[in-house]
Scaffold this motif. Sequence first.
Motif, PDB file in Angstrom:
ATOM      1  N   GLU A  24       0.955  -1.123  -0.064  1.00  0.00           N
ATOM      2  CA  GLU A  24      -0.017  -0.046  -0.008  1.00  0.00           C
ATOM      3  C   GLU A  24       0.901   1.191  -0.035  1.00  0.00           C
ATOM      4  OE1 GLU A  24      -2.576  -0.248   3.399  1.00  0.00           O
ATOM      5  OE2 GLU A  24      -3.668  -1.953   2.461  1.00  0.00           O
ATOM      6  N   THR A  25       1.997   1.352   0.766  1.00  0.00           N
ATOM      7  CA  THR A  25       2.791   2.466   0.752  1.00  0.00           C
ATOM      8  C   THR A  25       3.494   2.559  -0.671  1.00  0.00           C
ATOM      9  OG1 THR A  25       3.328   1.855   3.018  1.00  0.00           O
ATOM     10  CG2 THR A  25       4.873   3.430   2.030  1.00  0.00           C
ATOM     11  N   LYS A  26       3.883   1.351  -1.409  1.00  0.00           N
ATOM     12  CA  LYS A  26       4.493   1.634  -2.811  1.00  0.00           C
ATOM     13  C   LYS A  26       3.356   2.163  -3.505  1.00  0.00           C
ATOM     14  CE  LYS A  26       7.944  -2.152  -2.303  1.00  0.00           C
ATOM     15  NZ  LYS A  26       8.257  -3.514  -2.398  1.00  0.00           N
ATOM     16  N   ALA A  27       2.274   1.705  -3.673  1.00  0.00           N
ATOM     17  CA  ALA A  27       1.238   2.289  -4.340  1.00  0.00           C
ATOM     18  C   ALA A  27       1.072   3.824  -3.878  1.00  0.00           C
ATOM     19  CB  ALA A  27      -0.139   1.619  -4.245  1.00  0.00           C
ATOM     20  N   LEU A  28       1.003   4.403  -2.812  1.00  0.00           N
ATOM     21  CA  LEU A  28       0.865   5.644  -2.680  1.00  0.00           C
ATOM     22  C   LEU A  28       2.013   6.482  -3.004  1.00  0.00           C
ATOM     23  CD1 LEU A  28      -0.653   7.982  -0.818  1.00  0.00           C
ATOM     24  CD2 LEU A  28       0.818   7.155   1.097  1.00  0.00           C
ATOM     25  N   PHE A  29       3.327   5.792  -2.699  1.00  0.00           N
ATOM     26  CA  PHE A  29       4.492   6.673  -3.571  1.00  0.00           C
ATOM     27  C   PHE A  29       4.242   6.831  -4.999  1.00  0.00           C
ATOM     28  CE2 PHE A  29       6.815   5.227   0.335  1.00  0.00           C
ATOM     29  CZ  PHE A  29       6.804   6.710   0.858  1.00  0.00           C
ATOM     30  N   ARG A  30       3.906   5.965  -5.423  1.00  0.00           N
ATOM     31  CA  ARG A  30       3.516   5.905  -7.049  1.00  0.00           C
ATOM     32  C   ARG A  30       2.578   7.117  -7.595  1.00  0.00           C
ATOM     33  NH1 ARG A  30       3.861   0.256  -7.650  1.00  0.00           N
ATOM     34  NH2 ARG A  30       1.667   0.055  -7.124  1.00  0.00           N
ATOM     35  N   GLN A  31       1.429   7.221  -6.470  1.00  0.00           N
ATOM     36  CA  GLN A  31       0.403   8.157  -6.867  1.00  0.00           C
ATOM     37  C   GLN A  31       1.009   9.425  -6.232  1.00  0.00           C
ATOM     38  OE1 GLN A  31      -2.786   6.389  -4.696  1.00  0.00           O
ATOM     39  NE2 GLN A  31      -3.423   5.317  -6.042  1.00  0.00           N
ATOM     40  N   MET A  32       1.704   9.635  -5.395  1.00  0.00           N
ATOM     41  CA  MET A  32       2.616  10.904  -5.001  1.00  0.00           C
ATOM     42  C   MET A  32       3.422  11.459  -5.949  1.00  0.00           C
ATOM     43  SD  MET A  32       0.916  11.519  -2.459  1.00  0.00           S
ATOM     44  CE  MET A  32       1.811  12.991  -1.890  1.00  0.00           C
ATOM     45  N   ARG A  33       4.140  10.725  -6.832  1.00  0.00           N
ATOM     46  CA  ARG A  33       4.791  11.231  -7.879  1.00  0.00           C
ATOM     47  C   ARG A  33       3.952  12.122  -8.756  1.00  0.00           C
ATOM     48  NH1 ARG A  33       7.366   5.846  -9.479  1.00  0.00           N
ATOM     49  NH2 ARG A  33       8.112   5.232  -7.665  1.00  0.00           N
ATOM     50  N   VAL A  34       2.897  11.466  -9.081  1.00  0.00           N
ATOM     51  CA  VAL A  34       1.834  12.283 -10.030  1.00  0.00           C
ATOM     52  C   VAL A  34       1.603  13.709  -9.215  1.00  0.00           C
ATOM     53  CG1 VAL A  34      -0.378  12.554 -11.098  1.00  0.00           C
ATOM     54  CG2 VAL A  34       1.068  10.296 -11.023  1.00  0.00           C
ATOM     55  N   ALA A  35       1.151  13.591  -7.935  1.00  0.00           N
ATOM     56  CA  ALA A  35       1.016  14.824  -7.219  1.00  0.00           C
ATOM     57  C   ALA A  35       2.202  15.762  -7.126  1.00  0.00           C
ATOM     58  CB  ALA A  35       0.609  14.486  -5.810  1.00  0.00           C
ATOM     59  N   TYR A  36       3.357  15.174  -7.083  1.00  0.00           N
ATOM     60  CA  TYR A  36       4.544  15.991  -7.026  1.00  0.00           C
ATOM     61  C   TYR A  36       4.678  16.899  -8.510  1.00  0.00           C
ATOM     62  CZ  TYR A  36       9.413  17.044  -6.358  1.00  0.00           C
ATOM     63  OH  TYR A  36      10.644  17.687  -6.254  1.00  0.00           O
ATOM     64  N   ILE A  37       4.694  16.158  -9.213  1.00  0.00           N
ATOM     65  CA  ILE A  37       4.743  16.692 -10.695  1.00  0.00           C
ATOM     66  C   ILE A  37       3.717  17.881 -10.871  1.00  0.00           C
ATOM     67  CG2 ILE A  37       4.886  16.378 -13.182  1.00  0.00           C
ATOM     68  CD1 ILE A  37       6.066  13.483 -12.628  1.00  0.00           C
ATOM     69  N   ALA A  38       2.400  17.365 -10.605  1.00  0.00           N
ATOM     70  CA  ALA A  38       1.407  18.405 -10.715  1.00  0.00           C
ATOM     71  C   ALA A  38       1.729  19.637  -9.773  1.00  0.00           C
ATOM     72  CB  ALA A  38      -0.015  17.761 -10.317  1.00  0.00           C
ATOM     73  N   GLY A  39       2.294  19.530  -8.636  1.00  0.00           N
ATOM     74  CA  GLY A  39       2.597  20.646  -7.807  1.00  0.00           C
ATOM     75  C   GLY A  39       3.761  21.659  -8.356  1.00  0.00           C
ATOM     76  N   ILE A  40       4.613  21.054  -8.921  1.00  0.00           N
ATOM     77  CA  ILE A  40       5.555  21.875  -9.558  1.00  0.00           C
ATOM     78  C   ILE A  40       5.182  22.346 -10.819  1.00  0.00           C
ATOM     79  CG2 ILE A  40       7.782  21.636 -11.078  1.00  0.00           C
ATOM     80  CD1 ILE A  40       8.450  19.120  -9.450  1.00  0.00           C
ATOM     81  N   SER A  67      -5.390  29.191 -16.975  1.00  0.00           N
ATOM     82  CA  SER A  67      -6.410  28.819 -16.337  1.00  0.00           C
ATOM     83  C   SER A  67      -6.599  27.178 -16.424  1.00  0.00           C
ATOM     84  CB  SER A  67      -7.713  29.429 -16.500  1.00  0.00           C
ATOM     85  OG  SER A  67      -7.324  31.056 -16.358  1.00  0.00           O
ATOM     86  N   VAL A  68      -6.673  26.727 -17.271  1.00  0.00           N
ATOM     87  CA  VAL A  68      -6.915  25.206 -17.567  1.00  0.00           C
ATOM     88  C   VAL A  68      -5.681  24.571 -16.864  1.00  0.00           C
ATOM     89  CG1 VAL A  68      -7.000  23.286 -19.238  1.00  0.00           C
ATOM     90  CG2 VAL A  68      -8.349  25.406 -19.584  1.00  0.00           C
ATOM     91  N   ILE A  69      -4.451  24.864 -17.193  1.00  0.00           N
ATOM     92  CA  ILE A  69      -3.319  24.179 -16.752  1.00  0.00           C
ATOM     93  C   ILE A  69      -3.434  24.225 -15.049  1.00  0.00           C
ATOM     94  CG2 ILE A  69      -0.953  24.495 -16.336  1.00  0.00           C
ATOM     95  CD1 ILE A  69      -0.693  25.317 -19.362  1.00  0.00           C
ATOM     96  N   HIS A  70      -3.825  25.644 -14.594  1.00  0.00           N
ATOM     97  CA  HIS A  70      -3.981  25.849 -13.239  1.00  0.00           C
ATOM     98  C   HIS A  70      -4.934  25.137 -12.566  1.00  0.00           C
ATOM     99  CE1 HIS A  70      -3.325  28.424  -9.814  1.00  0.00           C
ATOM    100  NE2 HIS A  70      -4.326  28.567  -9.888  1.00  0.00           N
ATOM    101  N   THR A  71      -5.992  24.752 -13.112  1.00  0.00           N
ATOM    102  CA  THR A  71      -7.181  23.898 -12.617  1.00  0.00           C
ATOM    103  C   THR A  71      -6.772  22.374 -12.534  1.00  0.00           C
ATOM    104  OG1 THR A  71      -8.965  25.579 -13.551  1.00  0.00           O
ATOM    105  CG2 THR A  71      -9.709  23.345 -13.020  1.00  0.00           C
ATOM    106  N   ILE A  72      -6.137  21.769 -13.840  1.00  0.00           N
ATOM    107  CA  ILE A  72      -5.923  20.554 -13.941  1.00  0.00           C
ATOM    108  C   ILE A  72      -4.784  20.215 -12.847  1.00  0.00           C
ATOM    109  CG2 ILE A  72      -5.175  18.567 -15.159  1.00  0.00           C
ATOM    110  CD1 ILE A  72      -6.608  20.120 -17.623  1.00  0.00           C
ATOM    111  N   SER A  73      -3.921  21.022 -12.855  1.00  0.00           N
ATOM    112  CA  SER A  73      -2.623  20.654 -11.850  1.00  0.00           C
ATOM    113  C   SER A  73      -3.156  20.959 -10.483  1.00  0.00           C
ATOM    114  CB  SER A  73      -1.376  21.690 -12.169  1.00  0.00           C
ATOM    115  OG  SER A  73      -1.699  23.093 -11.997  1.00  0.00           O
ATOM    116  N   CYS A  74      -3.932  21.890 -10.021  1.00  0.00           N
ATOM    117  CA  CYS A  74      -4.261  21.900  -8.704  1.00  0.00           C
ATOM    118  C   CYS A  74      -5.028  20.769  -8.240  1.00  0.00           C
ATOM    119  CB  CYS A  74      -5.442  23.262  -8.718  1.00  0.00           C
ATOM    120  SG  CYS A  74      -6.459  23.253  -7.161  1.00  0.00           S
ATOM    121  N   ILE A  75      -5.914  20.044  -9.109  1.00  0.00           N
ATOM    122  CA  ILE A  75      -6.738  19.040  -8.814  1.00  0.00           C
ATOM    123  C   ILE A  75      -5.827  17.798  -8.582  1.00  0.00           C
ATOM    124  CG2 ILE A  75      -8.308  17.022  -9.841  1.00  0.00           C
ATOM    125  CD1 ILE A  75      -9.900  19.391 -11.205  1.00  0.00           C
ATOM    126  N   PHE A  76      -4.857  17.599  -9.262  1.00  0.00           N
ATOM    127  CA  PHE A  76      -3.795  16.425  -9.162  1.00  0.00           C
ATOM    128  C   PHE A  76      -3.068  16.828  -7.991  1.00  0.00           C
ATOM    129  CE2 PHE A  76      -4.928  15.228 -13.190  1.00  0.00           C
ATOM    130  CZ  PHE A  76      -5.131  13.954 -13.419  1.00  0.00           C
TER     131      PHE A  76
END
Length: 131
Positions: A24-40, A67-76
Motif C-alpha cells: 500500500e505504501t508503494k502504491a501511495l508513493f507512485r500516486q504521490m509522484r503524480v501529485a509532486y509533478i502536478a505541484g511543480i 487557467s486550464v493548466i492551473h485547474t488541472i494541476s491543482c486537482i492532481f
Amino acid sequence: MYTLNLLTDLLGADFNKLNQNSMETKALFRQMRVAYIAGIIYIVNSIPVVYDLIFHRLDLSMHVLTSVIHTISCIFFLRGFYLIGKFYKNWLLAVSALVMAILLPAINILDLIKLYYFSLGEFLIFLLMSI
C-alpha cells in the motif's frame, strides 16, 4: 523469509499484514509522484496566473490556457494531500484537500465564464477557501 516469520511470530505480528502495508505504501508513493509533478506545474504556472490577476495583460487565449493548466494541476496536486490524509487516517487533511480541490477549480471556472469582472460568487468561494 523463515527468520522474518519467526520474528513476526515472536512479536505477535502478522507478516502478511506487514507485507500488505508495504505494498500500500508503494502504491501511495507512485500516486504521490503524480501529485509532486502536478505541484511543480502548479507553482510554475502560478507566475502567469498571478501576473494576469494583477495586470490583466494576458490575451484571451493565454488566459484560458493558464487557467486550464492551473485547474488541472491543482486537482492532481491536492489529490496528493487527500491521499496522504486518507492513508494516515487524518480526516481533517483529507476533507480539507477535497474541499480545496473543488473550490479552487470552481473559482477558475467562474473566472473563465465572466472574464475579468468581479463577481460575488468568486468572493464567497474565496472566503470559504480561506476558512
